[in-house]
Design an enzyme around this catalytic site. Structure first.
Site, short mmCIF file in Angstrom:
data_model
loop_
_atom_site.label_atom_id
_atom_site.label_comp_id
_atom_site.label_asym_id
_atom_site.label_seq_id
_atom_site.Cartn_x
_atom_site.Cartn_y
_atom_site.Cartn_z
CE LYS A 1 -19.08 -100.11 -12.46
NZ LYS A 1 -19.74 -100.17 -11.15
NE ARG B 1 -29.02 -105.41 -12.34
CZ ARG B 1 -28.31 -104.45 -11.74
NH1 ARG B 1 -27.01 -104.30 -12.00
NH2 ARG B 1 -28.88 -103.63 -10.85
N GLY C 1 -19.63 -102.04 -4.87
CA GLY C 1 -20.89 -102.03 -4.12
C GLY C 1 -21.95 -102.88 -4.81
CB SER D 1 -30.65 -97.99 -4.01
OG SER D 1 -29.69 -99.01 -4.23
CD GLN E 1 -25.24 -100.76 -5.82
OE1 GLN E 1 -25.09 -100.68 -4.60
NE2 GLN E 1 -24.33 -100.36 -6.68
CG ASP F 1 -22.95 -94.55 -11.34
OD1 ASP F 1 -23.05 -94.26 -10.13
OD2 ASP F 1 -23.15 -95.71 -11.77
CE LYS G 1 -24.43 -93.81 -6.16
NZ LYS G 1 -25.17 -95.05 -6.36
NE ARG H 1 -19.26 -94.61 -12.27
CZ ARG H 1 -19.17 -95.44 -13.31
NH1 ARG H 1 -18.62 -95.03 -14.44
NH2 ARG H 1 -19.62 -96.67 -13.24
C1 S3P Z 1 -25.96 -99.85 -9.89
C2 S3P Z 1 -26.79 -98.97 -9.23
C3 S3P Z 1 -26.35 -97.64 -8.77
C4 S3P Z 1 -25.06 -97.18 -9.44
C5 S3P Z 1 -24.04 -98.28 -9.48
C6 S3P Z 1 -24.57 -99.49 -10.24
C7 S3P Z 1 -26.48 -101.17 -10.28
O1 S3P Z 1 -26.15 -97.69 -7.38
O2 S3P Z 1 -24.54 -96.07 -8.77
O3 S3P Z 1 -22.86 -97.84 -10.11
O4 S3P Z 1 -25.84 -101.87 -11.11
O5 S3P Z 1 -27.55 -101.57 -9.77
P1 S3P Z 1 -27.36 -97.50 -6.33
O6 S3P Z 1 -28.31 -98.60 -6.55
O7 S3P Z 1 -26.74 -97.57 -4.97
O8 S3P Z 1 -27.92 -96.14 -6.63
#
Ligand code: S3P
Length: 444
Positions: A27, A32, A99, A172, A174, A324, A351, A398
């Site tokens: 995912k 990306r 997210g 994080s 993200q 996750d 989450k 999940r």
């Molecule tokens: C992800 C980063 C994680 C993860 C999410 C995917 C990503 O979140 O929990 O399912 O693709 O960068 P966080 O960056 O908030 O920890």
């Protein structure tokens, strides 16, 4: 999007699981590939893209910004717009449950002179956005209704972003990625400093698309620097199997006596494999076969055989590499003998649901001795799990899949109150589990 009525599902004790399967594409890498393809000059072709709701929403988002993403035959193709070439969408963008899609696209919007309204479902609308907005505001992003910290919100980007140096207050990927993506459009070098390593797909893939990204480790910190005014070129991307999806199959095979399965072509990047390390420490018979590299990422086939597990201590510094996977680890920890103690789980609370609370409640509802102590989850495993309970999934894919895994070896059936959200990340979950020998029954 999820106005559909909840769809409960039950699972009973299974006979041994066996077979060779592939899980859908990762995912994180799928999001990306679409986003970097949109920012690049020329066409990006993606094989193995995860076709789940979260990623499809990102495909729709880049399309609405003027970089059409569509499937042609087996391949997803993105018509990239080149530096600063995206345009203002005509309507708000709905990110559904995702997210990752939301936060990474905030980095994209920041670097373009456009005004964009972003929205999401009930779960996404509760999730914290300040962690991304604070650094992006320092770079020049404006929030139209200043002070808003949750979706829906309207953002105004700028062609004139200021490069920043930013130490991540939370581990994080993200947040790191949103800043690096915005940094592609800044006049100068932008640096993100990590105290704990998080998944590094953005760094790897940006380099592959031609950006200058440097990672330097000093005194336990990682400084990741991206050069601004970057020019990305469209590339061919091959997306490996998602280790976070493979986790459910792997855990199922460990707890159902007599099982022996192989999951082919799984991403084994060490920023993602904390669960597998933990399961091996618990005594799980897990072998990584045929290790190879695909699209700049390490992959392997994973063979898993049923094993008697023992409880272990999972240290806090491992959390980012398995963030996750805690729900499914906790869901099978009851089958282990002894205590499993999982430290450093603060991020689990923000989450798709409060996963710390949802996981503990699901365990207790099924007769497992579980408790929360601050940011720690403790499961006292007795070797068997009673089952017989119904789990509240709180719009969280999940949580649903973790307990549909646990029920494969519990004494009584386990029911989850809703399975519709599984489509956000792993629509093939039930089909693949059934291919291995599991059986589920709808409750409606
Ligand atoms: C992800 C980063 C994680 C993860 C999410 C995917 C990503 O979140 O929990 O399912 O693709 O960068 P966080 O960056 O908030 O920890």
């Amino acid at each position: 999007m999820h106005a559909a009525a909840p769809s409960p599902l039950s699972v009973r004790r299974a006979t041994p699981l066996s077979g060779r399967v592939r899980v859908p594409g990762d995912k994180s890498i799928s999001h990306r590939a679409l986003i970097f393809g949109a920012l690049a000059t020329g066409v990006t072709r993606i094989r193995g893209l995860l076709e789940a709701e979260d990623v499809i929403n990102t495909a729709k988002a880049v399309t609405s910004l003027g970089a059409p993403a569509e499937k042609i035959g087996d391949v997803w193709q993105v018509m990239g717009r080149g530096p600063g070439g995206l345009r203002q969408p005509v309507a708000p963008i709905d990110f559904g449950n995702s997210g990752t899609g939301t936060r990474l696209m905030m980095g994209v919007v920041a670097g373009h002179a456009m005004t964009v309204t972003m929205s999401g479902d009930a779960s996404l609308s509760k999730r914290p956005m300040r962690r991304v907005l604070a650094p992006l505001k320092q770079m020049g992003l404006q929030i139209v209704e200043d002070g808003r910290e949750t979706l829906p919100m309207t953002l105004r980007g700028s062609e004139d972003l200021v490069p920043i140096g930013y130490k991540l207050p939370v581990p994080s990927a993200q947040v790191k990625s949103a800043i690096l993506i915005a940094g592609l459009h800044a006049a100068g070098a932008t640096t993100v400093i990590e105290t704990e390593a998080t998944r590094d797909h953005t760094e790897r893939m940006l380099r592959y698309f031609g950006a200058h990204v440097e990672s330097v480790e000093t005194d336990g910190l990682t400084h990741i620097t991206v050069r601004g005014d970057a020019e990305l070129s469209g590339r061919d991307v091959l997306v490996p199997g998602d280790p976070s999806s493979a986790a459910f199959l792997c855990c199922a095979a460990l707890i159902v006596p007599g099982s022996d399965i192989t999951i082919e072509g799984v991403l084994v990047n060490e920023t993602r494999t904390g669960l597998y390390t933990t399961l091996q420490e618990m005594g799980g018979d897990i072998a990584f076969l045929n290790p190879r590299e695909e699209g700049g990422e390490p992959i392997a086939d994973i063979r898993v055989r049923a094993s008697q597990l023992k409880g272990v201590h999972v240290p806090a510094d491992r959390a980012p590499s398995m963030i996750d996977e805690y729900p499914v680890l906790a869901a099978i920890a009851g089958f282990a003998r002894g205590q499993t103690r999982m430290d450093g789980l603060a991020e689990l609370k923000v989450k798709e649901s409060d996963r710390l609370a949802a996981t503990a409640a699901g365990l207790v509802a099924n007769g497992v001795a579980a408790r929360i102590d601050g940011d720690t989850l403790i499961v006292d495993g007795s070797g068997t799990v009673a089952g017989g309970g119904t789990v509240a999934t709180h719009l969280d894919h999940r949580i649903a899949m973790a307990f549909l895994t646990m029920g494969l070896a519990s004494t009584e059936a386990v029911t989850v109150d809703d399975t519709t959200m599984i489509a956000t990340s792993f629509p093939e979950f039930r089909g693949l589990m059934e291919q291995l020998g599991a059986r589920y029954a709808h409750m409606d």
